[in-house]
Design an enzyme around this catalytic site. Sequence first.
Site, PDB file in Angstrom:
ATOM      1  N   HIS A  22      -6.974  -2.962   6.014  1.00  0.00           N
ATOM      2  CA  HIS A  22      -6.054  -2.018   6.660  1.00  0.00           C
ATOM      3  C   HIS A  22      -6.470  -0.601   6.300  1.00  0.00           C
ATOM      4  CE1 HIS A  22      -2.522  -0.135   8.242  1.00  0.00           C
ATOM      5  NE2 HIS A  22      -2.154   0.301   7.062  1.00  0.00           N
ATOM      6  N   HIS A  69       0.865  -1.177   0.000  1.00  0.00           N
ATOM      7  CA  HIS A  69       0.000   0.000   0.000  1.00  0.00           C
ATOM      8  C   HIS A  69       0.900   1.225   0.000  1.00  0.00           C
ATOM      9  CE1 HIS A  69       0.916  -0.630   4.206  1.00  0.00           C
ATOM     10  NE2 HIS A  69       0.213   0.395   4.623  1.00  0.00           N
ATOM     11  N   ASP A 127       5.429   4.836   5.565  1.00  0.00           N
ATOM     12  CA  ASP A 127       6.405   3.943   6.191  1.00  0.00           C
ATOM     13  C   ASP A 127       6.680   2.706   5.326  1.00  0.00           C
ATOM     14  OD1 ASP A 127       3.670   3.279   7.000  1.00  0.00           O
ATOM     15  OD2 ASP A 127       4.545   1.786   8.350  1.00  0.00           O
ATOM     16  N   HIS A 128       5.995   2.597   4.197  1.00  0.00           N
ATOM     17  CA  HIS A 128       6.245   1.486   3.265  1.00  0.00           C
ATOM     18  C   HIS A 128       6.842   1.950   1.937  1.00  0.00           C
ATOM     19  CE1 HIS A 128       3.989  -1.621   5.599  1.00  0.00           C
ATOM     20  NE2 HIS A 128       3.598  -0.500   6.187  1.00  0.00           N
ATOM     21  N   HIS A 136       1.185   3.880   2.165  1.00  0.00           N
ATOM     22  CA  HIS A 136       1.550   4.624   3.374  1.00  0.00           C
ATOM     23  C   HIS A 136       3.064   4.891   3.393  1.00  0.00           C
ATOM     24  CE1 HIS A 136      -2.292   3.429   5.827  1.00  0.00           C
ATOM     25  NE2 HIS A 136      -2.489   4.432   4.999  1.00  0.00           N
TER      26      HIS A 136
HETATM   27 ZN   LIG Z   1      -0.164   1.219   6.699  1.00  0.00          ZN
END
Ligand SMILES: [Zn+2]
Length: 234
Positions: A142, A61, A65-66, A63
């Site tokens: 999520h 996804h 932090d990814h 976000h």
């Molecule tokens: Zn996430």
Amino acid sequence: MGLTDLRLAFLGTGAAFSPERYNGAVAVNGRLLLDGGAPLLPHMHRCGIDPGAIDAVFLTHFHGDHTLGLPTFVLYRIFVDPRPVTIVGPEGVEARMEALFEVSWGQDWQLAMRHRFNVTYQAAQPSGTAAGYKYDSVKLDHGTSGSNGYRIRIDDRILAYSGDTEATAPLDELVDGADVAIVEATGPGDVFSHMSWEAASDLKARHPKTRFLFNHVYAGTVDGAVADFQVVEV
Ligand SMILES: [Zn+2]
């Protein structure tokens, strides 16, 4: 044990705002990258991984932090080692990644970089192939947009990777029958839109033949959790 071992290098194992761990990314056999939250280049260097040899990046996804380790990784793939790379992600992956790179590099992205980037974007299919790797994707729960879990076939083995998810039925579908499963386990108790340590332990018990490795930890550690810079051969 199958014909080939999987070499899993954990470049980061922390939840988004973990004060103890880097944001998440996993390199598989030095050829695949699962999410890109960690400072990718120095962490690959530390784990003996050639950033130029990554054939495909699987994003669960969008976000931060990814994904926020990717802008510098991409520069390496433009200026140091221009081998082709495929970026697989949820619907809209091309627009989202291009926006991220444009925000990161300003007008230099379009004027001096983009045309030299040897990339293929691929919106994840339920079953697809990326850079020669067959995969299935499973929509996990999520946040408001969900997250794509992947089951990737590597030679004779199946590696399941969750990214962020709640402990709901699609997660069981993702790990079912996998040889190895890298699954998030954020913390104890109530972990909004993520999986708790208790639920992780229950998941593991329901799938006794699968080797579980837990990441995306906020603080402390739990049985089965991996650490930053840990390299696991399974
Ligand atoms: Zn996430």
